[in-house]
Write a protein that holds these residues in place. Structure first.
Motif, short mmCIF file in Angstrom:
data_model
loop_
_atom_site.label_atom_id
_atom_site.label_comp_id
_atom_site.label_asym_id
_atom_site.label_seq_id
_atom_site.Cartn_x
_atom_site.Cartn_y
_atom_site.Cartn_z
N ALA A 114 0.82 -1.21 0.00
CA ALA A 114 0.00 0.00 0.00
C ALA A 114 0.85 1.27 0.00
CB ALA A 114 -0.94 -0.01 1.21
N PHE A 115 2.07 1.17 0.48
CA PHE A 115 2.99 2.32 0.47
C PHE A 115 3.60 2.55 -0.92
CE2 PHE A 115 3.76 1.74 5.25
CZ PHE A 115 2.91 2.79 5.57
N GLY A 116 3.31 1.69 -1.88
CA GLY A 116 3.79 1.87 -3.25
C GLY A 116 5.28 1.68 -3.40
N PRO A 117 5.75 0.47 -3.19
CA PRO A 117 7.20 0.22 -3.27
C PRO A 117 7.76 0.49 -4.67
CG PRO A 117 5.99 -1.85 -3.06
CD PRO A 117 5.00 -0.75 -2.91
N THR A 118 9.05 0.76 -4.70
CA THR A 118 9.77 0.98 -5.95
C THR A 118 9.94 -0.35 -6.68
OG1 THR A 118 11.94 0.57 -4.97
CG2 THR A 118 11.11 2.85 -4.86
N GLN A 119 10.49 -0.27 -7.88
CA GLN A 119 10.79 -1.48 -8.66
C GLN A 119 11.71 -2.43 -7.90
OE1 GLN A 119 10.10 -2.62 -11.84
NE2 GLN A 119 8.65 -1.02 -12.38
N SER A 120 12.57 -1.87 -7.06
CA SER A 120 13.50 -2.70 -6.29
C SER A 120 12.93 -3.08 -4.92
CB SER A 120 14.86 -2.02 -6.17
OG SER A 120 14.71 -0.73 -5.60
N ASP A 121 11.59 -2.95 -4.76
CA ASP A 121 10.88 -3.38 -3.56
C ASP A 121 11.33 -2.64 -2.31
OD1 ASP A 121 8.65 -4.88 -2.83
OD2 ASP A 121 9.86 -6.54 -2.08
N GLN A 122 11.32 -1.32 -2.41
CA GLN A 122 11.66 -0.45 -1.29
C GLN A 122 10.58 0.61 -1.14
OE1 GLN A 122 15.29 0.85 -3.18
NE2 GLN A 122 16.53 -0.25 -1.67
N ILE A 123 10.39 1.08 0.10
CA ILE A 123 9.52 2.22 0.36
C ILE A 123 10.37 3.33 0.97
CG2 ILE A 123 7.42 0.85 0.61
CD1 ILE A 123 7.76 1.24 3.71
N THR A 124 9.86 4.54 0.94
CA THR A 124 10.61 5.64 1.52
C THR A 124 10.39 5.71 3.02
OG1 THR A 124 8.85 7.27 1.21
CG2 THR A 124 10.45 6.99 -0.62
N VAL A 125 11.39 6.18 3.70
CA VAL A 125 11.29 6.42 5.14
C VAL A 125 10.12 7.37 5.40
CG1 VAL A 125 12.44 7.53 7.09
CG2 VAL A 125 13.70 5.91 5.67
N SER A 126 10.02 8.43 4.60
CA SER A 126 8.96 9.43 4.82
C SER A 126 7.57 8.82 4.67
CB SER A 126 9.15 10.62 3.90
OG SER A 126 9.08 10.24 2.56
N ALA A 127 7.40 7.88 3.74
CA ALA A 127 6.09 7.23 3.58
C ALA A 127 5.74 6.43 4.83
CB ALA A 127 6.08 6.33 2.35
N TRP A 128 6.73 5.73 5.39
CA TRP A 128 6.44 4.93 6.59
C TRP A 128 6.16 5.83 7.79
CZ3 TRP A 128 10.00 0.80 9.26
CH2 TRP A 128 9.21 -0.04 10.04
N VAL A 129 6.93 6.89 7.94
CA VAL A 129 6.69 7.82 9.05
C VAL A 129 5.28 8.39 8.95
CG1 VAL A 129 7.36 10.05 10.05
CG2 VAL A 129 9.12 8.37 9.46
N ALA A 130 4.90 8.86 7.76
CA ALA A 130 3.55 9.41 7.57
C ALA A 130 2.49 8.35 7.84
CB ALA A 130 3.41 9.97 6.16
N GLY A 131 2.74 7.11 7.42
CA GLY A 131 1.80 6.03 7.65
C GLY A 131 1.59 5.73 9.12
N ILE A 132 2.67 5.78 9.89
CA ILE A 132 2.55 5.54 11.34
C ILE A 132 1.73 6.65 11.98
CG2 ILE A 132 3.81 5.40 13.52
CD1 ILE A 132 6.13 4.09 11.86
N LYS A 133 2.01 7.89 11.60
CA LYS A 133 1.25 9.02 12.16
C LYS A 133 -0.23 8.92 11.79
CE LYS A 133 5.17 12.19 12.15
NZ LYS A 133 5.70 13.44 11.56
N ASP A 134 -0.51 8.56 10.55
CA ASP A 134 -1.90 8.40 10.11
C ASP A 134 -2.61 7.32 10.91
OD1 ASP A 134 -1.59 10.38 8.20
OD2 ASP A 134 -1.52 8.98 6.50
N TYR A 135 -1.88 6.26 11.26
CA TYR A 135 -2.46 5.13 11.98
C TYR A 135 -3.12 5.58 13.28
CZ TYR A 135 -2.80 0.31 13.65
OH TYR A 135 -3.27 -0.91 14.09
N TYR A 136 -2.56 6.60 13.91
CA TYR A 136 -3.07 7.09 15.19
C TYR A 136 -4.08 8.21 15.06
CZ TYR A 136 0.30 4.22 17.64
OH TYR A 136 1.00 3.14 18.12
N SER A 137 -4.42 8.60 13.86
CA SER A 137 -5.35 9.71 13.66
C SER A 137 -6.79 9.24 13.76
CB SER A 137 -5.12 10.34 12.28
OG SER A 137 -6.12 11.31 12.04
N PRO A 138 -7.62 9.92 14.58
CA PRO A 138 -9.00 9.50 14.74
C PRO A 138 -9.88 9.83 13.53
CG PRO A 138 -8.61 11.49 15.99
CD PRO A 138 -7.28 11.05 15.45
N THR A 139 -9.40 10.66 12.63
CA THR A 139 -10.22 11.07 11.50
C THR A 139 -9.84 10.39 10.20
OG1 THR A 139 -8.75 12.95 11.04
CG2 THR A 139 -10.62 13.34 12.52
#
Length: 176
Positions: A137-162
């Protein structure tokens, strides 16, 4: 609060309750911090210590903000308040998110490879299929990697009530 946010918090509470006694206490966070640090053998001791510190701060913030009866334990009802008042936890969640993502990026190139992501998320306690769905869901690259910033944003979103329909919801579907 969105039902999906409550579902996400329910999963996190269950995972944090390492000794499965129905409440959270400092020991649970120490155990999880050790488990996560062990899952990152390529990471530096400094990165591991930062992660341990983030887990410690997470616990300290919960205890200070949510332990209504001051018994040194956080019940599920007390824990749900972190979703009801996310502004009280923004800094703590940010520190945790950044420390976890940095642990997943031991070479510091801003990218996290799937195996490292899987190892860390498995150490936290998430199921493999859910972890892979999240990574995808984070949209990995061709070499099967995600960005640090995508994961950080995803963790923050996980805790958002909205927030709904976020990548982190993949972690709930198989565990809720």
């Amino acid at each position: 609060m969105q039902k999906s946010a409550l579902d996400r918090v329910t999963v996190v509470f269950t995972l944090f309750d390492r000794n499965e006694d129905g409440h959270l206490e400092a020991e649970d966070f120490e155990i999880m911090a050790a488990d996560v640090a062990r899952a990152a053998p390529q990471s530096s001791e400094a990165a591991k210590n930062t992660m341990r510190g983030a887990f410690g701060r997470y616990w300290a913030t919960l205890a200070a903000e949510l332990d209504a009866d001051r018994d040194g334990m956080i019940t599920f009802d007390e824990f749900t308040a972190c979703v009801l008042a996310p502004e009280r936890f923004d800094d703590t969640i940010s520190e945790f998110a950044e420390a976890l993502a940095a642990l997943g990026d031991p070479d510091g190139d801003g990218l996290i490879e799937r195996p490292g992501f899987l190892a860390l998320m498995t150490a936290i306690g998430f199921e493999r299929d859910a972890i892979n769905a999240l990574f995808d869901a984070f949209g990995p690259t061709q070499s099967d990697q995600i960005t640090v910033s995508a994961w950080v944003a995803g963790i923050k979103d996980y805790y958002s009530p909205t927030k709904t329909g976020i990548p982190g919801d993949h972690l709930v579907s198989t565990q809720a």
